[in-house]
Design an enzyme around this catalytic site. Structure first.
Site, mmCIF file in Angstrom:
data_model
loop_
_atom_site.group_PDB
_atom_site.id
_atom_site.type_symbol
_atom_site.label_atom_id
_atom_site.label_comp_id
_atom_site.label_asym_id
_atom_site.label_seq_id
_atom_site.Cartn_x
_atom_site.Cartn_y
_atom_site.Cartn_z
ATOM 1 C CB VAL A 93 -0.946 -0.057 0.920
ATOM 2 C CG1 VAL A 93 -2.156 1.337 0.666
ATOM 3 C CG2 VAL A 93 -1.505 -0.878 1.251
ATOM 4 C CB CYS A 94 0.659 4.210 0.110
ATOM 5 S SG CYS A 94 1.235 6.183 0.457
ATOM 6 C CB THR A 95 5.850 5.367 0.209
ATOM 7 O OG1 THR A 95 5.679 5.293 1.411
ATOM 8 C CG2 THR A 95 5.901 5.959 -0.791
#
Length: 330
Positions: free
Chosen positions: A104-106
């Site tokens: 998720v995300c970075t």
């Protein structure tokens, strides 16, 4: 009942919503009969971690004692900028084992550092896409979608996109009705398709500095069915077509035609999702003119014709199998 285990990796500087968003989706799905997710969290040594917003998260166990889950989920956050080498080593050793590997995300930066993304198409938060691509040239980084599936690997864009990805995984595991009902319960208006852009046209394009161009941007958004040719828009801005096209792209970072295409697609998607209006009427309202022109635009941008898009993402599906009231009281 097949139980799928989900292990979420915790570390200092984590984005708390990257953790709680997907967990709430999986936990919500588990309230249905015949649906079961075993949810676990773990940090390197089993100690609590502090999120980027100051929230302290207490893991269930250490990563050394976590075992191999069905789904391994790696959140993002500020802690991915200078990660603990021991965490990267753990991901390098254990990343290949789960049936699904999710970021998720970075969190994608951690998986890339551990060599888990080489040769794969992935996405991450828009602000980290260039950094990921530069640091890991063997990874194919797509900055556009809100999430990407590539075999057993699933990566999502920033923050709330993790919820969209988790809903897609629930749909994959247990069907559309379960995922839709969970989305409604969480007051997530709609499960967005993975290839939807991370930004709406209004967010993707910069706001023009000059008032006539800003007015044109607003006009396009509010009147997608009007004549939005360069000549018509230039006349509204009181500029020559050539000057208008050049100034619009300079100030917004997007050609007028590209901006119009995105606005019309977004409006058509909203009408398909929110209303029961016919495709022919929607195509006229949004400036496509004919259903066939709208179909071509949808297939090119979203990989699905309007009727299929409505079937999958309408907020008014016919014949819902899942009973929301029963779900809420289960």
């Amino acid at each position: 009942m097949k139980q799928r285990s989900v292990l979420v990796v915790l570390f200092d500087g984590i984005q708390s919503l990257d953790v709680t968003g997907p967990l709430e989706v999986f936990a919500g799905a588990s309230r249905f009969p015949e649906v079961s997710y075993e949810l676990r969290t773990a940090s390197l040594n089993g100690a609590p971690v502090r999120s980027s917003c100051g929230l302290t998260l207490v893991p269930d166990r250490s990563l050394a004692d976590a075992g191999t889950p069905h789904t391994l989920l790696v959140p993002g956050g500020q802690g991915t900028r200078d990660p603990d080498p021991a965490l990267v080593d753990w991901l390098r050793e254990h990343g290949p084992s789960p049936e699904r590997l999710v970021s998720v995300c970075t969190g994608a930066l951690l998986l890339a550092a551990a060599g888990q993304l080489d040769g794969h198409r992935v996405t991450t938060h828009w602000n980290a896409c260039d950094r990921l691509a530069r640091a890991h040239p063997a990874v194919e980084v797509d900055p556009e979608p809100i999430f990407v599936r590539d075999g057993r690997l699933a990566t999502s864009a920033g923050v709330t996109a993790g919820i969209d990805l988790a809903l897609a995984l629930v749909e994959e595991d247990h069907g559309r009705e379960v995922a839709l009902t969970v989305a409604r319960h969480l007051v997530v208006f709609l499960r967005r398709p993975g290839n939807q852009s991370q930004f709406s046209a209004q967010l993707t394009a910069q706001t023009a500095r000059r008032e006539p161009l800003r007015e044109v941007q607003h006009w396009i958004t509010e009147h997608p069915g009007e004549d939005l040719s360069v000549d018509a828009l230039a006349a509204r801005a009181r500029l020559s077509p050539r000057h208008f096209a050049r100034a619009f792209q300079t100030e917004t970072g997007m050609t007028p035609g590209r901006y119009v295409d995105r606005v019309r697609l977004e409006q058509a998607r909203r009408l398909l999702e929110d209303t029961t209006d016919g495709v022919a009427g929607i195509s006229r309202t949004c400036g496509y003119g004919t259903p066939e022109a709208m179909r071509r635009a949808f297939v090119k941008a979203l990989g699905a014709a309007p009727a299929e898009y409505r079937r999958r993402f309408s907020s008014h599906p016919a014949g819902e199998a899942a009973d929301v009231t029963e779900y809420l009281t289960h």
